[in-house]
Design a protein around this motif. Structure first.
Motif, PDB file in Angstrom:
ATOM      1  N   PRO A   1      56.537   1.870 -36.667  1.00 46.00           N
ATOM      2  CA  PRO A   1      56.912   2.265 -38.028  1.00 46.00           C
ATOM      3  C   PRO A   1      56.567   3.721 -38.306  1.00 46.00           C
ATOM      4  CG  PRO A   1      54.978   0.833 -38.055  1.00 46.00           C
ATOM      5  CD  PRO A   1      55.452   0.906 -36.643  1.00 46.00           C
ATOM      6  N   PRO A   2      57.254   4.316 -39.287  1.00 44.21           N
ATOM      7  CA  PRO A   2      56.941   5.701 -39.643  1.00 44.21           C
ATOM      8  C   PRO A   2      55.476   5.831 -40.054  1.00 44.21           C
ATOM      9  CG  PRO A   2      58.912   4.937 -40.774  1.00 44.21           C
ATOM     10  CD  PRO A   2      58.315   3.759 -40.091  1.00 44.21           C
ATOM     11  N   GLN A   3      54.913   6.981 -39.801  1.00 45.56           N
ATOM     12  CA  GLN A   3      53.495   7.208 -40.070  1.00 45.56           C
ATOM     13  C   GLN A   3      53.150   6.946 -41.527  1.00 45.56           C
ATOM     14  OE1 GLN A   3      52.122  11.122 -39.100  1.00 45.56           O
ATOM     15  NE2 GLN A   3      49.991  10.552 -39.226  1.00 45.56           N
ATOM     16  N   THR A   4      54.012   7.361 -42.446  1.00 47.23           N
ATOM     17  CA  THR A   4      53.712   7.147 -43.869  1.00 47.23           C
ATOM     18  C   THR A   4      53.606   5.662 -44.194  1.00 47.23           C
ATOM     19  OG1 THR A   4      56.061   7.305 -44.358  1.00 47.23           O
ATOM     20  CG2 THR A   4      54.753   9.296 -44.681  1.00 47.23           C
ATOM     21  N   THR A   5      54.444   4.835 -43.589  1.00 52.56           N
ATOM     22  CA  THR A   5      54.393   3.391 -43.824  1.00 52.56           C
ATOM     23  C   THR A   5      53.086   2.818 -43.301  1.00 52.56           C
ATOM     24  OG1 THR A   5      56.790   3.267 -43.618  1.00 52.56           O
ATOM     25  CG2 THR A   5      55.586   1.209 -43.402  1.00 52.56           C
ATOM     26  N   THR A   6      52.688   3.227 -42.108  1.00 54.85           N
ATOM     27  CA  THR A   6      51.442   2.748 -41.512  1.00 54.85           C
ATOM     28  C   THR A   6      50.251   3.130 -42.376  1.00 54.85           C
ATOM     29  OG1 THR A   6      52.435   3.013 -39.327  1.00 54.85           O
ATOM     30  CG2 THR A   6      50.065   2.760 -39.395  1.00 54.85           C
TER      31      THR A   6
END
Length: 83
Positions: free
Chosen positions: A53-58
């Motif tokens: 997943p995208p870093q912001t989501t993580t």
């Protein structure tokens, strides 16, 4: 993105695209092998899932999990991280 003809497996050109939803589209295609095939067809293109997943989501998931911990467990986690 490369599309191949489902009939002769030659390269095909995407001539237009119809967005069905935010993550699903129909691709209208035409076989480039006009001498022997020349088929026109529709491919479906869809997003399935993330492998990473995208870093912001993580980061958002981690922050939510930490913020939902009881205060004593949050404090213990902070101490454990700095050891």
């Amino acid at each position: 993105m490369r599309v191949n003809c489902p009939n002769c497996y030659s390269k095909a050109r995407i001539t237009s695209r119809n967005e069905l939803t935010e993550r699903v589209a129909d691709l209208y295609c035409q076989c480039m092998n006009t001498k022997d095939c020349g088929a026109s067809f529709v491919f479906s293109l869809s997003f399935k899932n993330y492998l990473n997943p995208p870093q912001t989501t993580t980061l958002q998931i981690a922050a939510t999990l930490i913020n939902n911990l009881p205060a004593d467990q949050r404090k213990k986690l902070q101490v454990d991280l700095f050891l």
